[in-house]
Design an enzyme around this catalytic site. Structure first.
Site, mmCIF file in Angstrom:
data_model
loop_
_atom_site.group_PDB
_atom_site.id
_atom_site.type_symbol
_atom_site.label_atom_id
_atom_site.label_comp_id
_atom_site.label_asym_id
_atom_site.label_seq_id
_atom_site.Cartn_x
_atom_site.Cartn_y
_atom_site.Cartn_z
ATOM 1 N N GLY A 24 -10.863 -6.732 1.097
ATOM 2 C CA GLY A 24 -10.430 -5.604 1.909
ATOM 3 C C GLY A 24 -11.514 -4.787 2.569
ATOM 4 N N SER B 111 -14.007 1.908 5.103
ATOM 5 C CA SER B 111 -13.057 1.274 4.197
ATOM 6 C C SER B 111 -13.186 1.824 2.776
ATOM 7 C CB SER B 111 -13.289 -0.240 4.141
ATOM 8 O OG SER B 111 -13.100 -0.845 5.388
ATOM 9 N N ILE B 112 -12.050 2.041 2.148
ATOM 10 C CA ILE B 112 -12.073 2.431 0.736
ATOM 11 C C ILE B 112 -12.724 1.313 -0.087
ATOM 12 C CG2 ILE B 112 -10.661 2.994 -1.271
ATOM 13 C CD1 ILE B 112 -8.627 4.246 0.624
ATOM 14 N N VAL C 147 -5.343 -14.105 3.119
ATOM 15 C CA VAL C 147 -4.554 -13.971 1.892
ATOM 16 C C VAL C 147 -3.138 -14.507 2.029
ATOM 17 C CG1 VAL C 147 -5.921 -11.986 1.152
ATOM 18 C CG2 VAL C 147 -3.771 -11.606 2.394
ATOM 19 N N ALA D 57 0.946 -4.087 8.137
ATOM 20 C CA ALA D 57 2.274 -4.235 8.724
ATOM 21 C C ALA D 57 2.090 -4.246 10.236
ATOM 22 C CB ALA D 57 3.193 -3.092 8.305
ATOM 23 N N TYR E 264 5.643 5.775 8.095
ATOM 24 C CA TYR E 264 4.999 4.824 7.176
ATOM 25 C C TYR E 264 5.913 3.621 6.953
ATOM 26 C CZ TYR E 264 1.259 3.764 3.861
ATOM 27 O OH TYR E 264 0.186 3.202 3.227
ATOM 28 N N LYS F 261 4.339 -0.739 -0.611
ATOM 29 C CA LYS F 261 3.593 -0.050 -1.666
ATOM 30 C C LYS F 261 4.438 0.108 -2.927
ATOM 31 C CE LYS F 261 -0.352 0.632 0.435
ATOM 32 N NZ LYS F 261 -1.539 -0.155 0.019
ATOM 33 N N THR G 34 -9.378 5.963 7.582
ATOM 34 C CA THR G 34 -9.706 4.546 7.552
ATOM 35 C C THR G 34 -9.058 3.833 8.742
ATOM 36 O OG1 THR G 34 -7.757 3.972 6.235
ATOM 37 C CG2 THR G 34 -9.763 4.593 5.031
ATOM 38 N N LEU G 35 -9.446 2.594 8.939
ATOM 39 C CA LEU G 35 -8.891 1.799 10.029
ATOM 40 C C LEU G 35 -7.383 1.671 9.891
ATOM 41 C CD1 LEU G 35 -9.649 0.034 12.508
ATOM 42 C CD2 LEU G 35 -9.791 -1.910 10.938
ATOM 43 N N ALA G 36 -6.908 1.449 8.676
ATOM 44 C CA ALA G 36 -5.470 1.291 8.441
ATOM 45 C C ALA G 36 -4.719 2.594 8.685
ATOM 46 C CB ALA G 36 -5.230 0.798 7.022
#
Length: 257
Positions: free
Chosen positions: A13, A19-20, A64, A95, A157, A164, A195-197
């Protein structure tokens, strides 16, 4: 002695410096862990550039959604780590943009499948491949990232919230089944980070601003704080913690609004 001296960690990831997963990688490496990054093809340059900042970090391609690529990725990690693994970090979620822009009731079958496959099932697929490498070490730690939208409505979301929720349920079932092998499985529910997401979610900026006013600590969190929590959960200090969702959100989750 560093907390993770001699430990081997496989991280999925890492996308860029925000990024986290990158914050977690830095925290683990800072305490002596040997790392390997799995990367999606379109992120290769960014991942290789970041990996170069931590000497000895290996980089391994992996989509993945493809079982053969997961098999190859874990086989390569096994070769790099001498057939053993202590830590698996799962920071993978996706998504299609349209599923986050349109009303939830208009979620498509294909979009639902994609979100659940990448964001939730991938943890199960990785855990199945990681467990045989962790057993020779006497156990290990598997860690993923979630978000409180799994429990509360966060407009826009949408299907990611469903993913999640599935991810958190998977954490509990994996923790139960892998516990006999001393493999712990936990999740961190982080507050809003740039973040990017996150930038792909409409209204993210205003929600992040609201969080800083409502959260008990009256501030937002930083990536490094999630990294430090991941370090704790990956270390022997957390040896009796499994199946948990740990909030790192300046206390926002306890508030009613």
């Amino acid at each position: 002695m560093p907390l993770l001296e001699g430990k081997k960690a496989f991280i999925f990831g890492v996308a860029n410096h925000r990024s986290i997963a990158w914050a977690i990688a830095q925290a683990l490496a800072g305490e002596g862990a040997q790392l390997a990054f799995a990367y999606q093809e379109r992120m290769e340059k960014y991942v290789r550039d970041l990996a170069a900042k931590i000497p000895g970090t290996a980089v391994i391609p992996c989509d993945v959604q493809q079982d053969d690529q997961l098999d190859n990725a874990f086989a390569q990690a096994s070769d790099i780590f001498g057939g053993e693994l202590d830590i698996l970090i799962h920071c993978v979620a996706f998504a299609p943009a349209s599923e986050l822009e349109n009303p939830f009731v208009e979620t498509t079958r294909a979009g639902f499948h994609t979100a659940l496959d990448i964001s939730a099932y991938s943890l199960v697929a990785m855990a199945r491949r990681a467990a045989p490498l962790m057993k020779p070490r006497g156990g290990g730690s598997i860690l993923t990232l979630t978000y409180m939208a799994s429990e509360r409505v966060m407009p826009k979301y949408n299907v990611m919230a469903v993913a999640k929720a599935a991810l958190e349920c998977s954490v509990r079932y994996l923790a139960y089944e892998l516990g006999e092998h001393n493999i712990r499985v936990n999740a961190i529910s982080a507050g809003p980070l740039n973040t990017l997401a996150a930038r792909g979610v409409s209204g993210f900026t205003s929600f992040r601003e609201q969080t800083s006013h409502v959260a008990p600590l009256r501030r937002n969190i930083e990536q490094s704080e999630v990294g430090d929590t991941a370090l704790f959960l990956s270390s022997n200090y957390a040896r009796a913690i499994t199946g948990e969702i740990m909030f790192v959100d300046a206390g926002y989750n306890i508030m009613g609004a």
